[in-house]
Design a protein around this motif. Structure first.
Motif, mmCIF file in Angstrom:
data_model
loop_
_atom_site.group_PDB
_atom_site.id
_atom_site.type_symbol
_atom_site.label_atom_id
_atom_site.label_comp_id
_atom_site.label_asym_id
_atom_site.label_seq_id
_atom_site.Cartn_x
_atom_site.Cartn_y
_atom_site.Cartn_z
ATOM 1 N N ASN A 1 0.829 -1.219 0.000
ATOM 2 C CA ASN A 1 0.000 0.000 0.000
ATOM 3 C C ASN A 1 0.858 1.261 0.000
ATOM 4 O O ASN A 1 0.560 2.232 0.698
ATOM 5 C CB ASN A 1 -0.951 -0.005 1.207
ATOM 6 C CG ASN A 1 -2.027 -1.065 1.097
ATOM 7 O OD1 ASN A 1 -2.670 -1.199 0.060
ATOM 8 N ND2 ASN A 1 -2.207 -1.853 2.141
ATOM 9 N N GLY B 1 -3.697 2.636 -2.948
ATOM 10 C CA GLY B 1 -3.310 1.404 -2.277
ATOM 11 C C GLY B 1 -3.423 0.221 -3.210
ATOM 12 O O GLY B 1 -3.784 0.361 -4.381
ATOM 13 N N CYS B 2 -3.097 -0.964 -2.706
ATOM 14 C CA CYS B 2 -3.116 -2.177 -3.531
ATOM 15 C C CYS B 2 -4.520 -2.517 -4.029
ATOM 16 O O CYS B 2 -4.679 -3.063 -5.124
ATOM 17 C CB CYS B 2 -2.549 -3.347 -2.735
ATOM 18 S SG CYS B 2 -0.776 -3.190 -2.386
#
Length: 276
Positions: A62, A70-71
């Motif tokens: 992230n 973020g992811c």
């Protein structure tokens, strides 16, 4: 006898009241349950199984280096074909291969990279143009005349890059940011955070890098920094392997040709080609 009758009437009235209250509460509870079920059905979020599978294979740092918050956001971009898997420099090659299978794409072999700061000025070598007393961040400082350094390509040294680094791979000493290579995961968070755009990825195998970003003529550079590149080109002329080309007053390395002989390091009169 009359007393017993009165008590019986009181108890009957009490239980009647309790029953009414219980009935009201049960009715409210039933209404709430029905409302929750209806709302849950109306606003149900369908979880994309592909997004979930991609997210399970991402590194989970992230860090924001891919340009997403973020992811999770990156996984959604990949799933809908709007993201480039190469933008993530944290996920392992093995996990990227799994994601590529999920997406039905091929990935190229990626050489490991590391971040470097194209500046060696700092408080000692790059003097200030004025005293800055505002918000102590590079972003805020850069909004005022491009920053308080005489050299407008210099590191401002407030540490925005260090603040976002998830691995604490950047230290700021003497108002100069420096990368700790062994900690750097090349996520790119620092690159996105730097308002001067002087942080870049280079191959992790690269033996040297140029610690300057100024494209100004040599005379101007000398007035702005004690160690800035003056564009003399001695490094390019001295390189026995033709690994250096002068572009807009700065040396640019072709690391596929660089053997690490360090001739450029010894020949540079300004000592701005540094060994990693």
């Amino acid at each position: 006898m009359n007393l017993l009758v009165s008590l019986g009437e009181v108890n009957a009235e009490t239980w009647k009241t309790v029953g009414i209250v219980a009935g009201i509460l049960a009715g409210i509870a039933l209404v709430l349950v029905i409302a929750i079920l209806v709302i849950g059905k109306v606003f149900k979020v369908n979880v994309d199984e592909k997004v979930t599978a991609i997210l399970e294979n991402l590194a989970g740092a992230n860090c924001g280096g891919c340009g997403c918050s973020g992811c999770s956001g990156f996984a959604q971009k990949l799933a809908c074909g709007k993201g480039d898997l190469a933008d993530c420099h944290v996920t392992s090659p093995e996990k990227k291969a799994e994601i590529a299978k999920l997406l039905g794409i091929e990935i190229k072999d990626e050489e490991p990279t590391v971040a470097i700061v194209h500046c060696n000025g700092g408080a000692e070598n790059a003097p200030d143009a004025f005293e800055y007393k505002g918000n102590p961040t590079c972003k805020a400082c850069s909004t005022l005349y491009g920053g308080n350094k005489l050299c407008k390509s210099a590191c401002l040294g407030c540490g925005d890059c260090a603040a976002v680094c998830p691995e604490k791979a950047i230290k700021v000493e003497g108002r100069l940011a420096k990368v700790i290579p062994e900690r750097c995961i090349s996520c790119g968070a620092c690159i996105n955070a730097c308002p001067k755009h002087i942080i870049e990825r280079i191959p992790a195998s690269a033996p040297v890098y140029v610690a300057c970003s100024s494209h100004c003529p040599g005379k101007e550079v000398r007035a702005q920094c004690k160690v800035g590149c003056i564009g003399c080109g001695i490094c390019a002329k001295s390189c026995p392997h033709g690994a250096i080309t002068m572009v807009d007053n700065l040396p640019v390395f072709d690391y596929s040709k660089c053997t690490g002989c360090l001739t450029c390091v010894s020949k540079c009169p300004r000592k701005i080609i540094l060994v990693r």
